[in-house]
Design an enzyme around this catalytic site. Sequence first.
Site, mmCIF file in Angstrom:
data_model
loop_
_atom_site.group_PDB
_atom_site.id
_atom_site.type_symbol
_atom_site.label_atom_id
_atom_site.label_comp_id
_atom_site.label_asym_id
_atom_site.label_seq_id
_atom_site.Cartn_x
_atom_site.Cartn_y
_atom_site.Cartn_z
ATOM 1 C CG ASP A 15 -1.772 -1.264 1.270
ATOM 2 O OD1 ASP A 15 -2.234 -1.710 0.218
ATOM 3 O OD2 ASP A 15 -1.918 -1.831 2.370
ATOM 4 C CE LYS A 18 3.331 -2.651 -4.435
ATOM 5 N NZ LYS A 18 2.824 -2.333 -3.090
ATOM 6 N N GLY A 42 -4.206 -5.186 -4.281
ATOM 7 C CA GLY A 42 -5.196 -4.243 -4.775
ATOM 8 C C GLY A 42 -4.457 -3.006 -5.218
ATOM 9 C CG HIS A 43 -1.532 -2.890 -7.602
ATOM 10 N ND1 HIS A 43 -0.735 -3.677 -8.386
ATOM 11 C CD2 HIS A 43 -1.065 -3.037 -6.340
ATOM 12 C CE1 HIS A 43 0.169 -4.270 -7.619
ATOM 13 N NE2 HIS A 43 -0.020 -3.904 -6.374
ATOM 14 C CD GLN A 223 0.863 -9.153 -1.944
ATOM 15 O OE1 GLN A 223 1.718 -9.795 -2.507
ATOM 16 N NE2 GLN A 223 -0.380 -9.154 -2.341
HETATM 17 P P1 IMP Z 1 -2.477 -12.959 2.478
HETATM 18 O O1 IMP Z 1 -1.537 -12.434 1.444
HETATM 19 O O2 IMP Z 1 -3.939 -12.792 2.095
HETATM 20 O O3 IMP Z 1 -2.154 -14.348 2.921
HETATM 21 O O4 IMP Z 1 -2.305 -12.048 3.797
HETATM 22 C C1 IMP Z 1 -1.105 -12.039 4.541
HETATM 23 C C2 IMP Z 1 -0.761 -10.642 5.032
HETATM 24 O O5 IMP Z 1 -0.439 -9.819 3.913
HETATM 25 C C3 IMP Z 1 -1.908 -9.927 5.741
HETATM 26 O O6 IMP Z 1 -1.357 -9.106 6.745
HETATM 27 C C4 IMP Z 1 -2.525 -9.066 4.636
HETATM 28 O O7 IMP Z 1 -3.211 -7.957 5.165
HETATM 29 C C5 IMP Z 1 -1.281 -8.660 3.898
HETATM 30 N N1 IMP Z 1 -1.515 -8.299 2.494
HETATM 31 C C6 IMP Z 1 -1.772 -9.138 1.456
HETATM 32 N N2 IMP Z 1 -1.905 -8.437 0.315
HETATM 33 C C7 IMP Z 1 -1.719 -7.143 0.619
HETATM 34 C C8 IMP Z 1 -1.697 -5.935 -0.152
HETATM 35 O O8 IMP Z 1 -1.861 -5.905 -1.372
HETATM 36 N N3 IMP Z 1 -1.465 -4.782 0.548
HETATM 37 C C9 IMP Z 1 -1.232 -4.785 1.874
HETATM 38 N N4 IMP Z 1 -1.223 -5.882 2.634
HETATM 39 C C10 IMP Z 1 -1.466 -7.051 2.007
#
Ligand code: IMP
Length: 430
Positions: A15, A18, A42-43, A223
């Site tokens: 977040d 990007k 989520g971009h 991420q």
């Molecule tokens: P997962 O990727 O759904 O397994 O989540 C694992 C961790 O990564 C959690 O803390 C999510 O909130 C975080 N996370 C996954 N995708 C994103 C993203 O695109 N932005 C921010 N945090 C993310």
Amino acid sequence: MTMATLVVVGTQWGDEGKGKIVHLLSRRADYIVRYQGGNNAGHTVLADGKRFILHLIPSGVLHPGKRVVIGNGVVVDPWALEEEIRSLRRYGIRVEGRLHLSLAAHVVLPYHRLLDQLREEGTEKLGTTRKGIGPAYADKASRLGVRVADYLEPDGFREILKKNLVQKRFTFKSFGSPRSAGRKSLESYPRLRRLLKRYACDTSLLLNQAVRDGKRVLFEGAQGTFLDLDHGTYPYVTSSNPTAGGASTGTGVGPGWIREVLGVMKAYTTRVGTGPFPTEMPPALAECLRKKGQEYGATTGRPRRMGWLDLVLLRKAVQINGIRRLALTKLDVLSGVSPLRVAVAYRIRGRRTDWFPISRLEQSAAEPIYEDLPGFDSDLRQFRKIDQWPRQARDYVRWMEKFLGVSIAIVSVGPRAEETLVLDKKFDWI
Ligand code: IMP
């Protein structure tokens, strides 16, 4: 041969903004490539006055004619891909002929989502996006996964599915039958198989050819560094490698072909989900900044946790990603905040350290040591040149560059393309 390859990585917990940066740089790219993660990302991108949130397809798709690639390191939920293609079509954006999906990417199936949700409802909650990403990567590492190439072979797919569900029967027993999990995985299968088949190919071959032909290839990290499975705040991480090295393993383009890495950093820190966060702010201040910066999850809508800028994180991110240039985002959100607190080191069990610790206990025990810098009041959005900025804002940027030893090439002061300042004229991607 000129290599024109660039990896864009998040330097914090995701977040960082990007989406906007990648969208801008994509104008000068021929290929835009995702190398890890899935539809947990989520971009958010503002294009032609419309707000798009892309989860799986690289945001470069919004530029007509660009080729976009979902690399082997990504995990792909066919239902989510179908939905994303549909929603793009509603805006008149077509992906046919320019979206390429790796045959080696793994498929996220409904039982992965179910397993993710179950874990989140139990005591081992991580605060995931519940999209099944972790369980899909777990199957990949356990050599139980279904790759796109497998999914395209109806008999082979059914066979793997059967074995996989037998393997998981004990887990499934407590909440339903393996049979129903199998049925769900086969729902809409013929249609989704046709969809995936349309885009699937050996994307490693495609990209290596593109690099050899001197095409400009942009690798879009999802991420961020501290959500990296190896380098992040384990176990509160995602299940892939968002760090720059992931661009090679996640696409099959060797490290020798990667020319540069651009790190994206937000002027403050946020994180969604559980896990250590040394510079987290007190609730009242957090709420105020969250509203101003619109810090709500692009995928889950969750309010993001808010914190001061943490240069201990950044120092490590610069090193492990090999970053030489940074894009600083959302500096406008800090106007009116004074002083600007920045963590420069931690105190852990009475000892000062400059380096982000690896042990989870030390990460949780870390107390930030701050430096306070003078804030600024004016709205930075109105200025197109850094010379017009208040001195404090300029000093803040220069101070950070000096501290980190890398140049801040781009500063973003708002969601729109015009609200971007290019400080490093030698950077040839903008
Ligand atoms: P997962 O990727 O759904 O397994 O989540 C694992 C961790 O990564 C959690 O803390 C999510 O909130 C975080 N996370 C996954 N995708 C994103 C993203 O695109 N932005 C921010 N945090 C993310």
